[in-house]
Design an enzyme around this catalytic site. Structure first.
Site, mmCIF file in Angstrom:
data_model
loop_
_atom_site.group_PDB
_atom_site.id
_atom_site.type_symbol
_atom_site.label_atom_id
_atom_site.label_comp_id
_atom_site.label_asym_id
_atom_site.label_seq_id
_atom_site.Cartn_x
_atom_site.Cartn_y
_atom_site.Cartn_z
ATOM 1 C CD GLN A 14 -2.774 -1.230 2.223
ATOM 2 O OE1 GLN A 14 -2.653 -0.570 3.272
ATOM 3 N NE2 GLN A 14 -4.049 -1.784 2.199
ATOM 4 C CD GLU A 71 17.281 29.231 -20.231
ATOM 5 O OE1 GLU A 71 16.703 30.280 -20.431
ATOM 6 O OE2 GLU A 71 18.148 28.684 -21.192
HETATM 7 C C1 LIG Z 1 24.816 23.616 -16.529
HETATM 8 C C2 LIG Z 1 24.658 25.308 -16.787
HETATM 9 C C3 LIG Z 1 24.627 25.500 -18.196
HETATM 10 C C4 LIG Z 1 24.561 26.998 -18.366
HETATM 11 N N1 LIG Z 1 24.342 27.479 -19.557
HETATM 12 C C5 LIG Z 1 24.462 28.638 -19.714
HETATM 13 C C6 LIG Z 1 24.466 29.309 -21.228
HETATM 14 O O1 LIG Z 1 24.486 28.617 -22.124
HETATM 15 N N2 LIG Z 1 24.763 30.624 -21.152
HETATM 16 C C7 LIG Z 1 24.898 31.442 -20.140
HETATM 17 O O2 LIG Z 1 24.984 32.622 -20.438
HETATM 18 N N3 LIG Z 1 24.690 30.986 -18.814
HETATM 19 C C8 LIG Z 1 24.545 29.634 -18.681
HETATM 20 N N4 LIG Z 1 24.285 29.332 -17.471
HETATM 21 C C9 LIG Z 1 24.500 30.172 -16.157
HETATM 22 C C10 LIG Z 1 23.200 30.090 -15.372
HETATM 23 O O3 LIG Z 1 22.174 30.970 -16.147
HETATM 24 C C11 LIG Z 1 23.439 30.715 -14.033
HETATM 25 O O4 LIG Z 1 24.255 29.645 -13.337
HETATM 26 C C12 LIG Z 1 22.301 31.272 -13.154
HETATM 27 O O5 LIG Z 1 21.699 32.384 -13.602
HETATM 28 C C13 LIG Z 1 22.403 31.350 -11.697
HETATM 29 O O6 LIG Z 1 23.868 32.232 -11.615
HETATM 30 P P1 LIG Z 1 24.883 31.541 -10.675
HETATM 31 O O7 LIG Z 1 25.297 30.267 -10.853
HETATM 32 O O8 LIG Z 1 25.855 32.616 -10.677
HETATM 33 O O9 LIG Z 1 24.263 31.734 -9.300
HETATM 34 P P2 LIG Z 1 24.294 33.073 -8.086
HETATM 35 O O10 LIG Z 1 23.536 33.945 -8.904
HETATM 36 O O11 LIG Z 1 25.415 33.212 -7.444
HETATM 37 O O12 LIG Z 1 23.083 32.211 -7.059
HETATM 38 C C14 LIG Z 1 23.495 31.557 -6.017
HETATM 39 C C15 LIG Z 1 22.247 31.363 -5.127
HETATM 40 O O13 LIG Z 1 21.675 32.550 -4.679
HETATM 41 C C16 LIG Z 1 20.564 32.767 -4.966
HETATM 42 N N5 LIG Z 1 20.297 34.000 -5.290
HETATM 43 C C17 LIG Z 1 20.863 34.955 -6.081
HETATM 44 N N6 LIG Z 1 20.434 36.210 -5.950
HETATM 45 C C18 LIG Z 1 19.134 36.176 -5.068
HETATM 46 C C19 LIG Z 1 18.390 37.127 -4.269
HETATM 47 N N7 LIG Z 1 18.431 38.497 -5.092
HETATM 48 N N8 LIG Z 1 17.598 36.614 -3.604
HETATM 49 C C20 LIG Z 1 17.459 35.381 -3.250
HETATM 50 N N9 LIG Z 1 18.462 34.492 -3.896
HETATM 51 C C21 LIG Z 1 19.388 34.984 -4.648
HETATM 52 C C22 LIG Z 1 20.208 31.906 -6.173
HETATM 53 O O14 LIG Z 1 18.885 31.537 -6.460
HETATM 54 C C23 LIG Z 1 20.939 30.725 -5.759
HETATM 55 O O15 LIG Z 1 20.124 29.777 -5.169
HETATM 56 C C24 LIG Z 1 24.391 27.890 -17.152
HETATM 57 C C25 LIG Z 1 24.494 27.211 -15.901
HETATM 58 C C26 LIG Z 1 24.664 25.835 -15.570
HETATM 59 C C27 LIG Z 1 24.669 25.434 -14.248
#
Ligand SMILES: Cc1cc2nc3c(=O)[nH]c(=O)nc-3n(C[C@H](O)[C@H](O)[C@H](O)COP(=O)(O)OP(=O)(O)OC[C@H]3O[C@@H](n4cnc5c(N)ncnc54)[C@H](O)[C@@H]3O)c2cc1C
Length: 413
Positions: free
Chosen positions: A308, A392
């Site tokens: 279940q 994204e």
């Molecule tokens: C596998 C992969 C593929 C990607 N491909 C591309 C690509 O082709 N081209 C491209 O341009 N980018 C790409 N990215 C980048 C992606 O868009 C970023 O990783 C994403 O926007 C988050 O940015 P960051 O990793 O720097 O995290 P950060 O911005 O440093 O965030 C870290 C944490 O803090 C939180 N946070 C940030 N700001 C706030 C806020 N104001 N309030 C509350 N919480 C917050 C976030 O939610 C997250 O949990 C890719 C990323 C990955 C992992």
């Protein structure tokens, strides 16, 4: 579905494996039963390619290799369009685009991300903002997978706040000179072209400080793309860390339709819905693996599926999956009618990547110890969902966008 067994084995090791990766086409609410024939044909093409792949991408994931010819074959099959309306591209509805994202991600998350990068980001940027000459030269090669395309917005120091990007484009005579760094760029070191978003540094011009996009061929001197290693997610595709060391491009490299950061956001709003579909694909694979396993795995003298609590967990997973399907279908219908708001796509992404995480976690648990074996792929999906949960726009960023819309108050700094 057959359970491989061996006769004459030692007591306790009769069952040698479980068939958990077979497609079951789960659609409990008939969400996709009435889709137009043209969309079904495109979906079937994606399904056929995923089936044809066999273990190819699983092996690539395990080895952390990017088989670019396997990825670019999606273009040969005309599966990169991502719902972009352009006279030179095959018509592709938002529903068809979503089904491709879902199906390819159900098969393999790295390939799902290739669709998002090559079609959703690169091709869309070119189709929306490129000059007629840029489109004439590059649209077909990118759409057909002959040239890998990349979209470079994120920087090592600017992810969620990419609006603060620091890469600069300086005027020098008739040329532009790009200087800066980009991180996480899919296809950014694959020998193709990169759409680089940079801030104009031209104090005498009205556009000084504005963000524009530049088409850069990756073999241009000063363009250095290094593959990011050590990823535990999307291991079958490469993302690059890019350095732009005074990369000189002609005036014709700027995409004339890009005038501000809003144009980069327009691309991201469109591709956000694709991520919601990808999450659905991952969750479908995980649910189907759990259901198949529960029907095959015998404990306490009967299949797990007869307990279940197991049925309760399968029902919970189906509930999550059906909600994800309904979000996706409705989102496609709204987009087709030209009524999809960016924050509605945010809500779908917000819901679906979170729900996919829960479904993957339950599936992993229902497979017991076998759930951590890569051969059963649940762990791979679980790891891949982590990347789409972040790119994204992260969960928190989506919540801030939705929150601003429903309260009328911005919580961004
Ligand atoms: C596998 C992969 C593929 C990607 N491909 C591309 C690509 O082709 N081209 C491209 O341009 N980018 C790409 N990215 C980048 C992606 O868009 C970023 O990783 C994403 O926007 C988050 O940015 P960051 O990793 O720097 O995290 P950060 O911005 O440093 O965030 C870290 C944490 O803090 C939180 N946070 C940030 N700001 C706030 C806020 N104001 N309030 C509350 N919480 C917050 C976030 O939610 C997250 O949990 C890719 C990323 C990955 C992992």
């Amino acid at each position: 579905m057959s359970i491989p067994t061996i006769d004459g084995a030692f007591p306790g090791e009769r069952v040698t494996g479980y068939d958990v990766t077979a497609r079951r086409d789960t659609d409990y609410y008939a969400v996709f039963a009435d889709i137009p024939a043209a969309d079904r044909e495109i979906w079937d093409r994606a399904k056929a390619y995923v089936d044809e792949l066999g273990d190819r991408m699983a092996a690539a994931w395990d080895a952390a290799e990017y088989p670019i010819e396997v990825a670019m074959r999606l273009g040969e099959l005309d599966l990169f369009n991502d719902g972009i309306a352009h006279p030179s591209l095959t018509p592709f509805s938002p529903l068809a685009a979503g089904l491709v994202n879902m199906e390819v991600s159900r098969g393999d998350g790295s390939l799902g991300t290739v669709v998002a990068v090559q079609g959703g980001l690169a091709l869309r940027t070119l189709a929306l903002f490129g000059s007629p000459e840029q489109q004439e030269r590059w649209l077909e090669p990118v759409a057909r997978g002959r040239v890998p395309g990349a979209f470079a917005l994120t920087e090592p120091d600017h992810g969620s706040d990419s609006v603060s990007l620091e890469t600069v484009a300086r005027r020098d005579g008739g040329d532009w000179v790009l200087r800066g760094a980009k991180k996480w760029i899919g296809n950014g070191a694959s020998g193709g072209i990169t759409f680089v978003w940079a801030r104009v540094d031209d104090p005498d011009a009205a556009e000084h400080g504005a963000v524009r996009c530049f088409l850069v061929e990756q073999d241009t001197p000063g363009y250095r793309g290094a593959v990011i290693t050590g990823k535990a997610s999307l291991r079958g595709i490469h993302q690059a860390h890019i350095e732009l060391d005074d990369v000189r491009v002609p005036a014709s490299a700027v995409l004339p339709g890009t005038k501000s950061f809003k144009d980069a956001s327009t691309v991201l709003y469109s591709t956000r819905s694709g991520v919601a579909w990808s999450a659905l694909g991952h969750a479908t694979a995980c649910f189907e693996a759990a259901l198949s396993y529960a029907q095959q795995r015998v404990q306490f003298g009967r299949p797990l599926a007869k307990f279940q609590m197991v049925q309760e967990r399968l029902s919970q997973m189906l509930d999550e999956l059906t909600t994800m399907q309904l979000y996706c279908r409705r989102m496609a219908d709204l987009e087709t009618a030209g009524r999809l708001q960016p924050t509605q796509a945010s809500l779908a992404k917000y819901h679906n990547t979170r729900a996919a995480r829960r479904v993957a976690q339950t599936a992993r648990d229902l497979l017991g110890g076998n759930g951590i074996l890569l051969e059963n792929r649940v762990m791979q999906h679980m790891a891949d969902i982590e990347a789409i949960h972040t790119y994204e726009g992260t969960e928190s960023v989506q919540a801030l966008l939705i929150g601003r819309d429903i309260t009328g108050m911005s919580a961004f700094a």
